[in-house]
Design a protein around this motif. Structure first.
Motif, PDB file in Angstrom:
ATOM      1  N   LEU A 201      44.008  37.838  35.756  1.00 57.56           N
ATOM      2  CA  LEU A 201      44.139  36.605  34.983  1.00 57.56           C
ATOM      3  C   LEU A 201      42.792  36.169  34.423  1.00 57.56           C
ATOM      4  O   LEU A 201      42.679  35.826  33.239  1.00 57.56           O
ATOM      5  CB  LEU A 201      44.736  35.527  35.880  1.00 57.56           C
ATOM      6  N   LEU A 202      41.760  36.206  35.251  1.00 55.69           N
ATOM      7  CA  LEU A 202      40.433  35.823  34.780  1.00 55.69           C
ATOM      8  C   LEU A 202      39.855  36.867  33.831  1.00 55.69           C
ATOM      9  O   LEU A 202      39.163  36.527  32.863  1.00 55.69           O
ATOM     10  CB  LEU A 202      39.481  35.624  35.962  1.00 55.69           C
ATOM     11  N   LEU A 275      36.347  34.115  43.929  1.00 55.51           N
ATOM     12  CA  LEU A 275      36.267  35.384  43.212  1.00 55.51           C
ATOM     13  C   LEU A 275      34.842  35.731  42.803  1.00 55.51           C
ATOM     14  O   LEU A 275      34.644  36.664  42.027  1.00 55.51           O
ATOM     15  CB  LEU A 275      37.170  35.334  41.973  1.00 55.51           C
ATOM     16  N   GLY A 276      33.881  34.997  43.315  1.00 60.58           N
ATOM     17  CA  GLY A 276      32.488  35.206  42.947  1.00 60.58           C
ATOM     18  C   GLY A 276      31.852  33.875  42.595  1.00 60.58           C
ATOM     19  O   GLY A 276      32.500  32.823  42.622  1.00 60.58           O
ATOM     20  N   ALA A 277      30.568  33.894  42.266  1.00 62.61           N
ATOM     21  CA  ALA A 277      29.844  32.660  41.952  1.00 62.61           C
ATOM     22  C   ALA A 277      30.496  31.942  40.774  1.00 62.61           C
ATOM     23  O   ALA A 277      30.636  32.494  39.687  1.00 62.61           O
ATOM     24  CB  ALA A 277      28.396  32.985  41.622  1.00 62.61           C
ATOM     25  N   GLY A 278      30.911  30.712  41.018  1.00 62.70           N
ATOM     26  CA  GLY A 278      31.507  29.904  39.966  1.00 62.70           C
ATOM     27  C   GLY A 278      32.920  30.292  39.581  1.00 62.70           C
ATOM     28  O   GLY A 278      33.472  29.749  38.618  1.00 62.70           O
ATOM     29  N   ALA A 296      36.760  29.553  35.924  1.00 61.27           N
ATOM     30  CA  ALA A 296      35.346  29.897  36.005  1.00 61.27           C
ATOM     31  C   ALA A 296      34.563  28.683  35.545  1.00 61.27           C
ATOM     32  O   ALA A 296      34.897  28.069  34.522  1.00 61.27           O
ATOM     33  CB  ALA A 296      35.029  31.106  35.122  1.00 61.27           C
ATOM     34  N   LEU A 297      33.541  28.299  36.314  1.00 54.09           N
ATOM     35  CA  LEU A 297      32.745  27.105  36.037  1.00 54.09           C
ATOM     36  C   LEU A 297      31.287  27.495  35.824  1.00 54.09           C
ATOM     37  O   LEU A 297      30.810  28.487  36.379  1.00 54.09           O
ATOM     38  CB  LEU A 297      32.845  26.113  37.204  1.00 54.09           C
ATOM     39  N   ASP A 298      30.571  26.669  35.042  1.00 53.89           N
ATOM     40  CA  ASP A 298      29.133  26.899  34.911  1.00 53.89           C
ATOM     41  C   ASP A 298      28.393  26.165  36.034  1.00 53.89           C
ATOM     42  O   ASP A 298      29.018  25.615  36.949  1.00 53.89           O
ATOM     43  CB  ASP A 298      28.638  26.480  33.520  1.00 53.89           C
ATOM     44  N   VAL A 304      34.372  27.057  32.000  1.00 53.25           N
ATOM     45  CA  VAL A 304      34.058  28.198  31.145  1.00 53.25           C
ATOM     46  C   VAL A 304      35.343  28.955  30.813  1.00 53.25           C
ATOM     47  O   VAL A 304      35.559  29.397  29.687  1.00 53.25           O
ATOM     48  CB  VAL A 304      33.052  29.147  31.836  1.00 53.25           C
ATOM     49  N   ASN A 305      36.208  29.064  31.795  1.00 52.99           N
ATOM     50  CA  ASN A 305      37.472  29.782  31.637  1.00 52.99           C
ATOM     51  C   ASN A 305      38.516  29.114  32.524  1.00 52.99           C
ATOM     52  O   ASN A 305      38.221  28.747  33.664  1.00 52.99           O
ATOM     53  CB  ASN A 305      37.296  31.261  32.023  1.00 52.99           C
ATOM     54  N   PHE A 306      39.725  28.950  32.004  1.00 57.23           N
ATOM     55  CA  PHE A 306      40.819  28.350  32.773  1.00 57.23           C
ATOM     56  C   PHE A 306      42.114  29.010  32.309  1.00 57.23           C
ATOM     57  O   PHE A 306      42.516  28.879  31.161  1.00 57.23           O
ATOM     58  CB  PHE A 306      40.850  26.837  32.549  1.00 57.23           C
TER      59      PHE A 306
END
Length: 364
Positions: A201-202, A275-278, A296-298, A304-306
Motif C-alpha cells: 500500500l505504501l 514500517l520504518g522511520a516515519g 508516511a510522515l516527515d 507525506v503519504n496516506f
C-alpha cells in the motif's frame, strides 16, 4: 479542497440464457488522500475523516490514529487500545444492523423503534479516546440487548430467530433462487496478511489499493470470512441466506462481548505496524471486513503519504469473491432470478451504493 468522487459500484451481469457467463465490475472512485492532505499536520486530519468516511468512521479514525502512532514510534497504552477495540465493536454492531434494516427491510417499520434504541444506546459507547463510566456502559448494553430481543435476535451467538418477525421472513425468502457451484478453494483475508498489504500500500499507492491482490489471490473479508476462520463452514453454504444468518449471529455475538467485556473476540481487531522511520500502518476489523491505513510522515509529523484499503476493494474486485460466487450460477426465470442476484450482492455489504444491470453476453 474538493472531496467529490464517484461513490458507487457498477455491476453488470452477463447472461448466456439462464446462466451467468461473466460479471463485470466498474469500481468506485476513491478519494486521493495523499494529494488532498500532503504537507498537512497528521493531527489535523482527524476531524476531516468523518466527512470522507460516513460509514465506519470510527474504524477509519482508529486505523489512522494507530498508523500515525506507529509512524511516530509510539505505542498506545493498553487501556487506550481497549477503548478503541470497544468503539470498533460498537460501530461494527450498528453497521451490521444498518445493513439488515436499511435496504432489505427499509419499508417495514416494525423494528424501527428497536433499531433507534440500539443506535441511541450505542452512541453512549462511542468513545475511542475517552473512558466510558462502567455504569453507563452496563446500562447501554442492557438497552441494546433488550432492543435486539425485540427484533427477534437472541442475546447470544445464535442464528435462531423468533418466528413471525421480519428478519425471520427475510432469511426464509433468500432460499432456493440461485443455483451455483461452490468455490473449490475459498480464500479469506487474515491478520497474517496485514504486513504484505500495508507494505504494498505504501509502495504502490492507488495502483495497489484500487485492485489489490496477494500473489494473485483475491481473498474475501467480512462477516462470512470471520465465521469461516472461527468454525468449519462449507463453501456450499455461502449463499445469501447463510450470509444473512451469519450477520445476525455476529450482531448477537458482539452484544455478548460487550456484556462480558473480558472475552476474546477476533484476532487483531486493532493492529498497528511500524514500517520504518516515519512510516506506520494499522488494520482494523470493521463491519465489512479488514480495513488498512498506511502513512508516511516527515520530521514535523506532516503527511507525506496516506493510503487506505477498504474491505469493499477485495469483495468487489473484478476477480474477487462476489464475481466468483456469481459466475456460472443458474438463475430462476423472471424477476426471481434477478432478485436472487441482488440479494447475494447485498449480502457482501459494500460500503457504497451499487447499480446492477443484466445483459445477454452477446450484446455486452
Amino acid at each position: 479542497m474538493s472531496l467529490s468522487f464517484r461513490n458507487e459500484i457498477d455491476i453488470t451481469v452477463l447472461l448466456s440464457g439462464a446462466t451467468i457467463a461473466d460479471v463485470a465490475i466498474k469500481p468506485r472512485n476513491r478519494p486521493p488522500l495523499t494529494r488532498l492532505f500532503a504537507g498537512k499536520p497528521a493531527a489535523s486530519l482527524l476531524p476531516v475523516l468523518p466527512r470522507l468516511f460516513s460509514l465506519c468512521s470510527i474504524a477509519h479514525h482508529v486505523a489512522f490514529q494507530s498508523a500515525v502512532e506507529a509512524a511516530q514510534g509510539r505505542e498506545a497504552a493498553p487501556a487506550t487500545v481497549r477503548r478503541r477495540v470497544t468503539a470498533v465493536v460498537v460501530e461494527r454492531l450498528t453497521e451490521l444492523l444498518r445493513g439488515l434494516f436499511v435496504g432489505r427491510l427499509a419499508l417495514d417499520g416494525t423494528n424501527a423503534p428497536a433499531v433507534r434504541a440500539v443506535m441511541q444506546a450505542s452512541a453512549l459507547l462511542w468513545g475511542a479516546d475517552e473512558a466510558v463510566p462502567p455504569a453507563l456502559h452496563r446500562n447501554a448494553v442492557v438497552q441494546i440487548k433488550a432492543a435486539l430481543g425485540a427484533m427477534g435476535i437472541a442475546g447470544e451467538e445464535d442464528e435462531t430467530l423468533a418466528p413471525g418477525r421480519p428478519l425471520a421472513a427475510s432469511v426464509a425468502g433468500c432460499h432456493g433462487k440461485l443455483v451455483s457451484e461452490p468455490e473449490a478453494d475459498p480464500s479469506f483475508l487474515t491478520v497474517a496478511d496485514d504486513l504484505d498489504i500495508v507494505t504494498r500500500l505504501l509502495a504502490d499507492g492507488a495502483a495497489y489499493s484500487d485492485a489489490p491482490d496477494l500473489c494473485g489471490r483475491i481473498p474475501e473479508t467480512g462477516v462470512w470470512a470471520r465465521r469461516a476462520r472461527r468454525e468449519a463452514v462449507s463453501a456450499a453454504e455461502a449463499g445469501s441466506a447463510a450470509r444473512l444468518k451469519a450477520r445476525i449471529a455476529e450482531v448477537a455475538r458482539l452484544c455478548a462481548w460487550l456484556d462480558r467485556g473480558d472475552a476474546d473476540l477476533d484476532e487483531g481487531v486493532v493492529a498497528s505496524y511500524r514500517l520504518g522511520a516515519g512510516k506506520g500502518a494499522a488494520a482494523v476489523e470493521c463491519a465489512r471486513g479488514r480495513l488498512h491505513h498506511a502513512v508516511a510522515l516527515d520530521d514535523e509529523d506532516r503527511v507525506v503519504n496516506f493510503e487506505f484499503l477498504a474491505p469493499t476493494e477485495w469483495n468487489f474486485h473484478a476477480r474477487g469473491p462476489l464475481v466468483r460466487s456469481l459466475k456460472g450460477a443458474t438463475l430462476a426465470t423472471g424477476r426471481q432470478g434477478q432478485d436472487a442476484v441482488r440479494a447475494l450482492v447485498g449480502s457482501f455489504d459494500p460500503c457504497v451504493g451499487f447499480s446492477l444491470q443484466f445483459r445477454e453476453a452477446g450484446h455486452a
